[in-house]
Design a protein around this motif. Sequence first.
Motif, short mmCIF file in Angstrom:
data_model
loop_
_atom_site.label_atom_id
_atom_site.label_comp_id
_atom_site.label_asym_id
_atom_site.label_seq_id
_atom_site.Cartn_x
_atom_site.Cartn_y
_atom_site.Cartn_z
N ALA A 68 7.67 -13.81 8.62
CA ALA A 68 6.95 -12.53 8.71
C ALA A 68 6.09 -12.53 9.96
CB ALA A 68 6.07 -12.32 7.48
N ASN A 69 6.04 -11.37 10.62
CA ASN A 69 5.24 -11.23 11.83
C ASN A 69 4.68 -9.80 11.92
OD1 ASN A 69 4.13 -11.96 14.39
ND2 ASN A 69 5.84 -10.94 15.39
N PRO A 70 3.36 -9.64 11.97
CA PRO A 70 2.34 -10.69 11.93
C PRO A 70 2.12 -11.16 10.49
CG PRO A 70 1.27 -8.56 12.04
CD PRO A 70 2.75 -8.29 12.12
N THR A 71 1.44 -12.28 10.35
CA THR A 71 1.16 -12.79 9.02
C THR A 71 -0.07 -12.14 8.41
OG1 THR A 71 -0.03 -14.65 10.02
CG2 THR A 71 2.28 -15.01 9.44
N THR A 72 -0.89 -11.51 9.21
CA THR A 72 -2.02 -10.71 8.72
C THR A 72 -1.61 -9.25 8.80
OG1 THR A 72 -3.67 -12.34 9.44
CG2 THR A 72 -4.45 -10.10 9.01
N VAL A 73 -1.28 -8.67 7.66
CA VAL A 73 -0.78 -7.30 7.64
C VAL A 73 -1.89 -6.30 7.93
CG1 VAL A 73 0.33 -5.54 6.22
CG2 VAL A 73 1.09 -7.91 6.08
N ILE A 74 -3.08 -6.56 7.38
CA ILE A 74 -4.19 -5.63 7.59
C ILE A 74 -5.51 -6.37 7.56
CG2 ILE A 74 -4.33 -5.06 5.13
CD1 ILE A 74 -5.08 -2.16 6.06
N ASP A 75 -6.41 -5.95 8.43
CA ASP A 75 -7.77 -6.49 8.48
C ASP A 75 -8.66 -5.35 8.98
OD1 ASP A 75 -10.07 -7.94 8.64
OD2 ASP A 75 -9.43 -9.26 10.26
N SER B 265 -1.11 -10.18 -5.01
CA SER B 265 -2.32 -10.66 -5.69
C SER B 265 -3.51 -10.34 -4.80
CB SER B 265 -2.26 -12.16 -5.97
OG SER B 265 -2.13 -12.90 -4.78
N TYR B 266 -4.70 -10.23 -5.39
CA TYR B 266 -5.89 -9.95 -4.59
C TYR B 266 -7.14 -10.40 -5.33
CZ TYR B 266 -6.24 -5.72 -7.54
OH TYR B 266 -6.32 -4.84 -8.60
N ASP B 267 -8.17 -10.61 -4.54
CA ASP B 267 -9.49 -10.96 -5.09
C ASP B 267 -10.50 -9.96 -4.57
OD1 ASP B 267 -8.85 -13.38 -6.52
OD2 ASP B 267 -8.57 -14.35 -4.58
N VAL B 268 -11.37 -9.48 -5.47
CA VAL B 268 -12.39 -8.51 -5.10
C VAL B 268 -13.76 -9.18 -5.11
CG1 VAL B 268 -13.56 -6.37 -5.77
CG2 VAL B 268 -11.06 -6.57 -6.00
N TYR C 198 7.61 5.68 -1.32
CA TYR C 198 7.19 5.28 -2.66
C TYR C 198 5.73 4.87 -2.57
CZ TYR C 198 6.91 2.55 -6.98
OH TYR C 198 6.55 2.07 -8.20
N TYR C 199 4.96 5.15 -3.62
CA TYR C 199 3.57 4.72 -3.57
C TYR C 199 3.11 4.21 -4.93
CZ TYR C 199 2.37 9.23 -5.77
OH TYR C 199 2.27 10.28 -6.63
N THR C 200 2.15 3.32 -4.88
CA THR C 200 1.54 2.76 -6.09
C THR C 200 0.22 2.13 -5.67
OG1 THR C 200 1.90 1.27 -7.97
CG2 THR C 200 2.64 0.50 -5.82
N THR C 201 -0.60 1.77 -6.62
CA THR C 201 -1.87 1.12 -6.28
C THR C 201 -1.67 -0.38 -6.21
OG1 THR C 201 -2.55 0.83 -8.59
CG2 THR C 201 -3.14 2.93 -7.51
N LEU C 202 -2.62 -1.06 -5.56
CA LEU C 202 -2.55 -2.52 -5.51
C LEU C 202 -2.61 -3.10 -6.92
CD1 LEU C 202 -4.83 -3.51 -2.49
CD2 LEU C 202 -2.33 -3.62 -2.65
N ALA C 203 -3.39 -2.48 -7.81
CA ALA C 203 -3.50 -2.97 -9.18
C ALA C 203 -2.15 -2.90 -9.88
CB ALA C 203 -4.54 -2.16 -9.95
N GLU C 204 -1.43 -1.80 -9.71
CA GLU C 204 -0.12 -1.66 -10.34
C GLU C 204 0.91 -2.58 -9.69
OE1 GLU C 204 0.40 2.48 -9.72
OE2 GLU C 204 -0.44 3.04 -11.67
N LEU C 205 0.78 -2.77 -8.38
CA LEU C 205 1.74 -3.57 -7.64
C LEU C 205 1.72 -5.04 -8.08
CD1 LEU C 205 3.86 -3.04 -5.47
CD2 LEU C 205 2.14 -3.60 -3.74
N SER D 153 -15.46 -5.81 -1.07
CA SER D 153 -14.34 -6.20 -0.21
C SER D 153 -13.20 -6.69 -1.08
CB SER D 153 -14.77 -7.29 0.78
OG SER D 153 -15.17 -8.46 0.10
N LEU D 154 -12.00 -6.55 -0.55
CA LEU D 154 -10.80 -6.97 -1.27
C LEU D 154 -9.95 -7.82 -0.35
CD1 LEU D 154 -8.58 -4.81 -3.59
CD2 LEU D 154 -7.52 -6.11 -1.75
N GLU D 155 -9.59 -9.00 -0.82
CA GLU D 155 -8.73 -9.90 -0.04
C GLU D 155 -7.33 -9.87 -0.65
OE1 GLU D 155 -8.41 -14.58 1.34
OE2 GLU D 155 -10.29 -13.79 0.53
N LEU D 156 -6.39 -9.34 0.12
CA LEU D 156 -5.03 -9.12 -0.35
C LEU D 156 -4.11 -10.27 0.07
CD1 LEU D 156 -2.72 -7.28 -1.48
CD2 LEU D 156 -2.61 -6.26 0.83
N LYS D 157 -3.22 -10.65 -0.84
CA LYS D 157 -2.20 -11.64 -0.51
C LYS D 157 -0.84 -11.10 -0.91
CE LYS D 157 -0.76 -16.45 -1.26
NZ LYS D 157 -1.02 -17.71 -2.01
N TRP D 158 0.05 -11.03 0.06
CA TRP D 158 1.43 -10.64 -0.19
C TRP D 158 2.32 -11.84 0.07
CZ3 TRP D 158 2.43 -5.14 2.29
CH2 TRP D 158 2.04 -4.16 1.35
#
Length: 204
Positions: free
Chosen positions: A48-55, A87-90, A129-136, A187-192
């Motif tokens: 994957a490139n980049p490995t940080t999708v969003i910041d 997965s994510y941490d808030v 297609y759309y969904t929330t991070l919680a549903e994902l 803040s939310l730290e996302l991991k895909w």
Amino acid sequence: MSMKKKLGLGIATAALGISLVGGGTFAYFSDTAETNGTFAAGTLDLNANPTTVIDVENIKPGDWMNRSFTLGNGGSLEIAEVLLETSYDVTDAAGDNGDADFGEHIRVNFLWNEDKAFLGPWSPDNVVYYTTLAELQSMSPDAVANEIFVPFLEERGGLQPGDSDELHVQFEFVDNGEDQNIFQGDSLELKWDFTGYQGEGEEK
């Protein structure tokens, strides 16, 4: 010569004859052919490139962020599917969010896959297609298949060796029209995690 000697000589002669006959059964032509084989396993190499999708910082309800990234196959085997695990941490700044989940207010809008679209170009604002991070978190969509990321695809999904797909995604802090002050400073730290899998076995 006595009868006893004649009988003994006859038996000896017969035994010698049997021995010669028996030995003759192993006197034939022969040849040998040798065969060998090699088994070399192929490789799956998903990158994957980049490995940080969003910041991003200082977002507020109603903000959206368009991002792009590439999934590539650097191996020697086809990657038939790429499953996305979320997965994510808030971090709760005020410490009083209660049951409220920041991830329920971050919507993921999956956009078209540039490398599998054949009727383009489209604007990246086209949401497939759309969904929330919680549903994902409870889903495992195939990132390079027909259901997610793309409105129109090649006949075949997956990633061939040496190929890559450019994927577009939009994150949106949904303004639900209600009081969302509880999320100020959070803040939310996302991991895909993207996991590539081989296809079915085939005759070689």
